[in-house]
Design an enzyme around this catalytic site. Structure first.
Site, mmCIF file in Angstrom:
data_model
loop_
_atom_site.group_PDB
_atom_site.id
_atom_site.type_symbol
_atom_site.label_atom_id
_atom_site.label_comp_id
_atom_site.label_asym_id
_atom_site.label_seq_id
_atom_site.Cartn_x
_atom_site.Cartn_y
_atom_site.Cartn_z
ATOM 1 C CE LYS A 17 -2.741 -0.827 3.637
ATOM 2 N NZ LYS A 17 -1.725 -2.119 4.165
ATOM 3 N NE ARG A 92 -4.437 -0.733 10.499
ATOM 4 C CZ ARG A 92 -3.971 -0.747 9.359
ATOM 5 N NH1 ARG A 92 -3.752 1.000 9.343
ATOM 6 N NH2 ARG A 92 -2.273 -0.600 9.996
ATOM 7 N NE ARG A 131 7.299 -2.897 6.577
ATOM 8 C CZ ARG A 131 5.966 -2.943 6.072
ATOM 9 N NH1 ARG A 131 5.221 -2.189 4.950
ATOM 10 N NH2 ARG A 131 5.574 -3.018 7.416
ATOM 11 N NE ARG A 137 6.407 -0.793 10.188
ATOM 12 C CZ ARG A 137 5.198 -0.875 9.569
ATOM 13 N NH1 ARG A 137 5.298 0.270 8.098
ATOM 14 N NH2 ARG A 137 4.151 -0.864 9.906
ATOM 15 N NE ARG A 148 1.957 -5.040 11.259
ATOM 16 C CZ ARG A 148 2.118 -4.408 10.518
ATOM 17 N NH1 ARG A 148 3.612 -5.545 10.861
ATOM 18 N NH2 ARG A 148 2.637 -3.464 9.747
HETATM 19 P P1 AMP Z 1 0.611 0.929 8.984
HETATM 20 O O1 AMP Z 1 1.103 1.265 8.544
HETATM 21 O O2 AMP Z 1 -0.432 1.360 8.056
HETATM 22 O O3 AMP Z 1 0.938 -0.371 9.103
HETATM 23 O O4 AMP Z 1 0.020 0.955 9.911
HETATM 24 C C1 AMP Z 1 0.587 0.776 11.609
HETATM 25 C C2 AMP Z 1 0.268 0.773 12.653
HETATM 26 O O5 AMP Z 1 -0.097 1.472 12.716
HETATM 27 C C3 AMP Z 1 -1.047 -0.359 12.626
HETATM 28 O O6 AMP Z 1 -0.392 -1.458 13.171
HETATM 29 C C4 AMP Z 1 -1.681 -0.358 13.817
HETATM 30 O O7 AMP Z 1 -1.399 -0.162 14.925
HETATM 31 C C5 AMP Z 1 -1.359 1.171 13.837
HETATM 32 N N1 AMP Z 1 -2.768 1.984 12.388
HETATM 33 C C6 AMP Z 1 -2.657 2.659 12.042
HETATM 34 N N2 AMP Z 1 -3.357 3.770 11.232
HETATM 35 C C7 AMP Z 1 -4.433 3.132 11.744
HETATM 36 C C8 AMP Z 1 -5.779 3.264 12.439
HETATM 37 N N3 AMP Z 1 -6.318 3.221 10.630
HETATM 38 N N4 AMP Z 1 -6.283 2.558 12.653
HETATM 39 C C9 AMP Z 1 -5.288 2.403 13.945
HETATM 40 N N5 AMP Z 1 -4.633 1.802 14.082
HETATM 41 C C10 AMP Z 1 -3.590 1.961 13.307
#
Ligand code: AMP
Length: 197
Positions: A17, A92, A131, A137, A148
Site C-alpha cells: 500500500k 481500518r 522489510r 520496524r 497484524r
Molecule cells: P501501517 O503503517 O498502516 O501498517 O500501520 C502501522 C500501525 O499503526 C498499525 O499496526 C496500527 O497500530 C497503527 N495504525 C495505522 N493506521 C491505523 C488506523 N487507521 N487505525 C488504527 N491504528 C492504525
C-alpha cells in the site's frame, strides 16, 4: 471541497500500500496520507499522541478509533487536501468508516474509489520479513506480523463488503513488480473514468 480525486487504498499489511500510495499520489497530484506514518512520526518524536499510540503499535493492534479519527480530521482539514487525497491504512474499522463518511458529508464531498490490493498471506509475511531486515520496524517481527494479519482479517477485511455494496471497490492483484501493479491500478481507475485532472 469538491474537485480532485479522493481514494482509499485497502489491503493487508505488506500488500504494498505505501509504495503504491506514493506512485498514485504523484500521478494524481494529491497528498498520500498514511495514518501509520503519522503515528510512527509521533512515536519517534515522543509526542503525547505517540506515547498513547506506541504500545498498540508495538503489539500489532489498532490504535483506538478515537485517537485515529481525531488525527485524520485534523489532517484532512489541511489546505492541501482540498483538491483530493489518498488515504493509506485508514479507515481500518467500521467506526472509522462512519467517521470518514460524516467528515466527507459535512464537507459536501465523497469518495471516488477504494483500491483493494489483494495479496496472499504467505507472500506478505515473507515481504514483511524482508522489510524487518531492511527498515527495522519493530512491528515487523514475525509474531507481530501474524497478529497484524489477524487484526486485518477481523477488523478491516469486512470493510471491503461495505465499500463493495457502494460500488466503490476496484480489486487489484498486488503481486508483481511495483510498476506492473501501478499499471494495473491505473487501468482499473481509467476504466472507472478516474484519471488525473
Ligand atoms: P501501517 O503503517 O498502516 O501498517 O500501520 C502501522 C500501525 O499503526 C498499525 O499496526 C496500527 O497500530 C497503527 N495504525 C495505522 N493506521 C491505523 C488506523 N487507521 N487505525 C488504527 N491504528 C492504525
Amino acid at each position: 471541497m469538491t474537485s480532485g480525486t479522493r481514494l482509499l487504498l485497502i489491503g493487508p499489511p505488506g500488500a504494498g500500500k505505501g509504495t503504491q500510495a506514493l506512485e498514485l499520489s504523484r500521478a494524481f497530484g494529491i497528498p498520500a496520507i498514511s495514518t501509520g506514518d503519522i503515528f510512527r512520526h509521533n512515536v519517534k518524536n515522543e509526542t503525547p499522541l505517540g506515547l498513547q499510540a506506541k504500545a498498540f503499535m508495538d503489539a500489532g493492534d489498532n490504535v483506538p478509533d478515537s485517537l485515529t479519527n481525531d488525527l485524520i480530521t485534523d489532517r484532512l482539514a489541511d489546505p492541501d487536501c482540498g483538491g483530493g487525497f489518498l488515504l493509506d491504512g485508514y479507515p481500518r474499522t467500521p467506526d472509522q468508516v462512519r467517521h470518514l463518511d460524516d467528515f466527507l458529508a459535512t464537507h459536501d464531498t465523497a469518495l471516488d474509489v477504494v483500491v483493494q490490493l489483494v495479496a496472499d498471506p504467505d507472500v506478505v509475511v515473507e515481504r514483511l520479513r524482508l522489510r524487518a531486515i531492511d527498515q527495522g520496524r519493530s512491528d515487523d517481527d514475525e509474531s507481530v506480523v501474524r497478529h497484524r494479519l489477524q487484526v486485518y482479517q477481523e477488523q478491516t477485511a469486512p470493510l471491503i463488503d461495505i465499500f463493495t455494496s457502494r460500488g466503490l471497490v476496484a480489486p487489484i492483484d498486488g503481486i508483481g513488480d511495483i510498476t506492473e501493479v501501478t499499471h494495473r491500478i491505473m487501468a482499473a481507475l481509467t476504466a472507472r473514468r478516474i484519471t488525473p485532472s
